[in-house]
Write a protein that holds these residues in place. Structure first.
Motif, PDB file in Angstrom:
ATOM      1  N   ALA A 211      23.345  17.023  47.001  1.00  0.00           N
ATOM      2  CA  ALA A 211      22.898  18.376  47.307  1.00  0.00           C
ATOM      3  C   ALA A 211      22.700  19.243  46.074  1.00  0.00           C
ATOM      4  CB  ALA A 211      23.910  19.041  48.249  1.00  0.00           C
ATOM      5  N   SER A 212      23.345  18.898  44.959  1.00  0.00           N
ATOM      6  CA  SER A 212      23.262  19.716  43.748  1.00  0.00           C
ATOM      7  C   SER A 212      22.269  19.121  42.765  1.00  0.00           C
ATOM      8  CB  SER A 212      24.638  19.821  43.082  1.00  0.00           C
ATOM      9  OG  SER A 212      25.567  20.448  43.941  1.00  0.00           O
ATOM     10  N   LEU A 213      21.556  19.997  42.066  1.00  0.00           N
ATOM     11  CA  LEU A 213      20.608  19.521  41.071  1.00  0.00           C
ATOM     12  C   LEU A 213      21.325  18.920  39.874  1.00  0.00           C
ATOM     13  CD1 LEU A 213      17.595  19.381  40.191  1.00  0.00           C
ATOM     14  CD2 LEU A 213      17.958  21.578  39.037  1.00  0.00           C
ATOM     15  N   VAL A 214      22.454  19.528  39.497  1.00  0.00           N
ATOM     16  CA  VAL A 214      23.165  19.146  38.281  1.00  0.00           C
ATOM     17  C   VAL A 214      24.555  18.623  38.621  1.00  0.00           C
ATOM     18  CG1 VAL A 214      24.066  19.966  36.061  1.00  0.00           C
ATOM     19  CG2 VAL A 214      21.919  20.892  36.962  1.00  0.00           C
ATOM     20  N   ARG A 215      24.983  17.583  37.911  1.00  0.00           N
ATOM     21  CA  ARG A 215      26.389  17.158  37.943  1.00  0.00           C
ATOM     22  C   ARG A 215      27.011  17.585  36.626  1.00  0.00           C
ATOM     23  NH1 ARG A 215      28.234  11.312  39.746  1.00  0.00           N
ATOM     24  NH2 ARG A 215      30.126  12.324  38.975  1.00  0.00           N
ATOM     25  N   THR A 216      27.661  18.745  36.639  1.00  0.00           N
ATOM     26  CA  THR A 216      28.172  19.310  35.387  1.00  0.00           C
ATOM     27  C   THR A 216      29.237  18.439  34.756  1.00  0.00           C
ATOM     28  OG1 THR A 216      29.725  20.675  36.671  1.00  0.00           O
ATOM     29  CG2 THR A 216      27.636  21.683  36.035  1.00  0.00           C
ATOM     30  N   ASP A 217      29.973  17.670  35.549  1.00  0.00           N
ATOM     31  CA  ASP A 217      31.009  16.818  34.981  1.00  0.00           C
ATOM     32  C   ASP A 217      30.397  15.776  34.049  1.00  0.00           C
ATOM     33  OD1 ASP A 217      29.950  15.790  37.494  1.00  0.00           O
ATOM     34  OD2 ASP A 217      31.371  14.133  37.302  1.00  0.00           O
ATOM     35  N   LEU A 218      29.243  15.221  34.432  1.00  0.00           N
ATOM     36  CA  LEU A 218      28.588  14.221  33.592  1.00  0.00           C
ATOM     37  C   LEU A 218      27.953  14.866  32.366  1.00  0.00           C
ATOM     38  CD1 LEU A 218      26.885  11.859  36.201  1.00  0.00           C
ATOM     39  CD2 LEU A 218      29.191  11.771  35.246  1.00  0.00           C
ATOM     40  N   VAL A 219      27.436  16.078  32.532  1.00  0.00           N
ATOM     41  CA  VAL A 219      26.871  16.799  31.385  1.00  0.00           C
ATOM     42  C   VAL A 219      27.957  17.056  30.344  1.00  0.00           C
ATOM     43  CG1 VAL A 219      25.837  18.976  30.632  1.00  0.00           C
ATOM     44  CG2 VAL A 219      25.012  17.859  32.716  1.00  0.00           C
ATOM     45  N   TYR A 220      29.114  17.545  30.796  1.00  0.00           N
ATOM     46  CA  TYR A 220      30.206  17.818  29.865  1.00  0.00           C
ATOM     47  C   TYR A 220      30.706  16.537  29.203  1.00  0.00           C
ATOM     48  CZ  TYR A 220      30.546  22.573  31.744  1.00  0.00           C
ATOM     49  OH  TYR A 220      30.280  23.867  32.107  1.00  0.00           O
ATOM     50  N   GLN A 221      30.799  15.464  29.974  1.00  0.00           N
ATOM     51  CA  GLN A 221      31.236  14.187  29.404  1.00  0.00           C
ATOM     52  C   GLN A 221      30.304  13.740  28.292  1.00  0.00           C
ATOM     53  OE1 GLN A 221      32.279  10.762  31.801  1.00  0.00           O
ATOM     54  NE2 GLN A 221      32.891  12.064  33.511  1.00  0.00           N
ATOM     55  N   SER A 222      29.008  13.820  28.544  1.00  0.00           N
ATOM     56  CA  SER A 222      28.039  13.341  27.555  1.00  0.00           C
ATOM     57  C   SER A 222      28.080  14.189  26.289  1.00  0.00           C
ATOM     58  CB  SER A 222      26.634  13.327  28.157  1.00  0.00           C
ATOM     59  OG  SER A 222      26.261  14.609  28.616  1.00  0.00           O
ATOM     60  N   LEU A 223      28.211  15.499  26.428  1.00  0.00           N
ATOM     61  CA  LEU A 223      28.303  16.364  25.249  1.00  0.00           C
ATOM     62  C   LEU A 223      29.564  16.063  24.453  1.00  0.00           C
ATOM     63  CD1 LEU A 223      27.027  19.700  26.803  1.00  0.00           C
ATOM     64  CD2 LEU A 223      26.056  18.588  24.782  1.00  0.00           C
ATOM     65  N   ARG A 224      30.656  15.877  25.154  1.00  0.00           N
ATOM     66  CA  ARG A 224      31.918  15.609  24.468  1.00  0.00           C
ATOM     67  C   ARG A 224      31.879  14.265  23.748  1.00  0.00           C
ATOM     68  NH1 ARG A 224      37.963  15.929  27.206  1.00  0.00           N
ATOM     69  NH2 ARG A 224      39.129  15.821  25.258  1.00  0.00           N
ATOM     70  N   LEU A 225      31.337  13.262  24.417  1.00  0.00           N
ATOM     71  CA  LEU A 225      31.243  11.939  23.810  1.00  0.00           C
ATOM     72  C   LEU A 225      30.332  11.953  22.583  1.00  0.00           C
ATOM     73  CD1 LEU A 225      31.009   9.715  27.010  1.00  0.00           C
ATOM     74  CD2 LEU A 225      32.821   9.610  25.285  1.00  0.00           C
ATOM     75  N   THR A 226      29.250  12.715  22.651  1.00  0.00           N
ATOM     76  CA  THR A 226      28.338  12.778  21.512  1.00  0.00           C
ATOM     77  C   THR A 226      29.007  13.433  20.310  1.00  0.00           C
ATOM     78  OG1 THR A 226      26.490  12.973  23.053  1.00  0.00           O
ATOM     79  CG2 THR A 226      26.039  13.480  20.761  1.00  0.00           C
ATOM     80  N   ARG A 227      29.744  14.503  20.563  1.00  0.00           N
ATOM     81  CA  ARG A 227      30.454  15.160  19.456  1.00  0.00           C
ATOM     82  C   ARG A 227      31.515  14.229  18.877  1.00  0.00           C
ATOM     83  NH1 ARG A 227      29.052  20.326  18.757  1.00  0.00           N
ATOM     84  NH2 ARG A 227      28.242  21.559  20.521  1.00  0.00           N
ATOM     85  N   LEU A 228      32.201  13.497  19.747  1.00  0.00           N
ATOM     86  CA  LEU A 228      33.214  12.565  19.273  1.00  0.00           C
ATOM     87  C   LEU A 228      32.581  11.447  18.446  1.00  0.00           C
ATOM     88  CD1 LEU A 228      36.222  11.704  19.392  1.00  0.00           C
ATOM     89  CD2 LEU A 228      35.620  10.329  21.383  1.00  0.00           C
ATOM     90  N   LEU A 229      31.438  10.951  18.910  1.00  0.00           N
ATOM     91  CA  LEU A 229      30.731   9.911  18.179  1.00  0.00           C
ATOM     92  C   LEU A 229      30.264  10.433  16.821  1.00  0.00           C
ATOM     93  CD1 LEU A 229      29.786   6.977  18.465  1.00  0.00           C
ATOM     94  CD2 LEU A 229      27.653   7.847  19.441  1.00  0.00           C
ATOM     95  N   GLY A 230      29.895  11.711  16.786  1.00  0.00           N
ATOM     96  CA  GLY A 230      29.504  12.310  15.519  1.00  0.00           C
ATOM     97  C   GLY A 230      30.651  12.363  14.530  1.00  0.00           C
TER      98      GLY A 230
END
Length: 421
Positions: A211-230
């Motif tokens: 029902a929702s356009l966005v899954r914010t939990d996955l968005v936050y996970q991906s941002l956090r993982l990218t920063r960690l990978l950096g």
């Protein structure tokens, strides 16, 4: 404790802690299927236990301990078959056993980043095909359903389920270790890891179903993982490029639907509400990434997204420059999805008729036959050319392929009255 409160707490713990619990459990179970089974049992047990004893202050720690205990019990019951289990941990078994009876030893804020990356790097082992690496990681690290993963890869659900089953068996047979690779191994797996995180973000940015356009939990996970990978690989330009792409794309999140939850096209969004600090951070990363040697896929994608975002209005977007960047992107990443996205800019530079010719070629190619945005783009181009009946047919095709309720409502509205859109 009210049942509804417990169910909400368990659902929240699933969104926030699935990867942590699974990653910790697989180190004990040494088998992906067994680990998943134990984690699922832990979540089921939480429904009864938390209703009786109250919701714990640290749900992730409770679930991790419960799942690891189940895993260790299962391993002990199957000692005679232990030689058949994959050795997914280092030989120092003692470190895996320490936390089984010590919930206090689990600190999610400290453990989540390392555990998630460890699980991603395991799934991105060179012994597995890249598409399998991506799919398996979405399932294990993120808890994305097999149906939604199948949508992302444009295949049927049974086909995707079979691929993941084969991947797990291959991990077992190859005895792929559950650990972060040595520093020298990281570059060889970086491309796959970046692909996983980008697909994770894409799945969150526009949920394949629901029902929702966005899954914010996955968005936050991906941002956090990218920063960690950096932090792990600070000299890799493509890591910074991916971070820029995620930041500038997510900057529009608050304006993608209206107050009634209806999808808003880019040209209809209120640009004053976009996340300017995120866009500024992305801009600096893009400028840095475009310096020196030829930029890679994520830097170029970020540059395209930034041109869309930084334009004062949709009509004043630098369309010729976007076409040029798409041409460069196609040279480093010849993807049919990129070619389709390029047609939007082509239609603004050379007109919808020329863009429609490109769409026709992509239809003949066949690789996007299950991709809902192909008929959606085609429908818009036909509508702009005044070919209403053909546009309606394309809208129906797009509607049949779309699983997200917000996108379905948008397409249904266009189909009902495209002349008013």
């Amino acid at each position: 404790m009210p049942r509804a409160d417990v169910e909400t707490a368990v659902a929240d713990a699933h969104c926030r802690g699935w990867a942590l619990v699974l990653a910790a459990t697989v180190r004990v179970a040494r088998d992906l299927d067994l680990a998943e089974e134990c984690v699922q049992e832990a979540y089921v047990a939480a429904l009864a236990s938390w209703a009786r004893d109250g919701i714990p202050s640290n749900p992730a720690a409770w679930l991790t301990t419960a799942a690891k205990r189940r895993a260790m019990d299962a391993v002990r019951r199957e000692q005679t078959f232990r030689s058949k289990l994959p050795l997914l941990v280092e030989s120092e078994e003692t470190e895996d056993k320490v936390a089984i009876d010590e919930p206090a030893a689990v600190e999610p804020e400290d453990v989540v980043p390392d555990e998630r990356l460890r699980l991603i790097f395991m799934c991105c082992h060179p012994a597995l095909a890249q598409e399998t690496q991506l799919a398996l990681t979405l399932r294990l690290v993120c808890g994305v359903t097999t149906a939604d993963i199948a949508r992302a890869f444009l295949v049927s659900e049974p086909t995707m389920a079979a691929r993941m089953t084969r991947a797990k068996k291959k991990i077992s047979a190859a005895r792929i270790p559950f650990r972060l690779p040595e520093a020298a191994e990281l570059p060889d797996r970086l491309r796959a890891v970046l692909g996983v995180i980008h697909l994770l973000f894409t799945t969150g940015h526009t949920a394949p179903s629901g029902a929702s356009l966005v899954r914010t939990d996955l968005v936050y996970q991906s941002l956090r993982l990218t920063r960690l990978l950096g932090e792990l690989m600070p000299d890799e330009r493509e890591v910074r490029g991916l971070l820029a792409l995620l930041l500038v794309t997510d900057a529009r999140r608050a304006t993608r639907v209206d107050s009634d939850g209806r999808l808003l096209r880019l040209e209809d969004q209120d640009r004053s509400l976009w996340d300017r600090p995120a866009m500024a951070e992305a801009h600096d990363l893009i400028v840095d990434g475009l310096r020196g040697r030829r930029p890679g896929r994520y830097v170029l994608q970020a540059a395209i997204a930034s041109l869309y975002a930084e334009a004062p209005s949709y009509d004043k977007t630098d369309w010729p420059q976007i076409v040029t960047l798409y041409d460069e992107l196609l040279s480093v990443w010849p993807s049919p999805v990129v070619a389709l996205n390029r047609t939007v800019a082509v239609s603004m530079v050379s007109g919808p008729a020329q863009a429609l010719e490109v769409v026709a070629e992509l239809e003949k190619d066949g690789r996007l036959a299950r991709y809902q945005y192909l008929p959606a783009v085609k429908a818009d181009l036909l509508h702009r050319l005044g070919r209403s009946q053909e546009a309606a047919t394309a809208y129906r095709q797009a509607l049949e392929l779309t699983g997200n309720d917000v996108e379905r409502a948008f397409l249904a509205e266009r189909l009902a009255g495209p002349h008013r859109a």
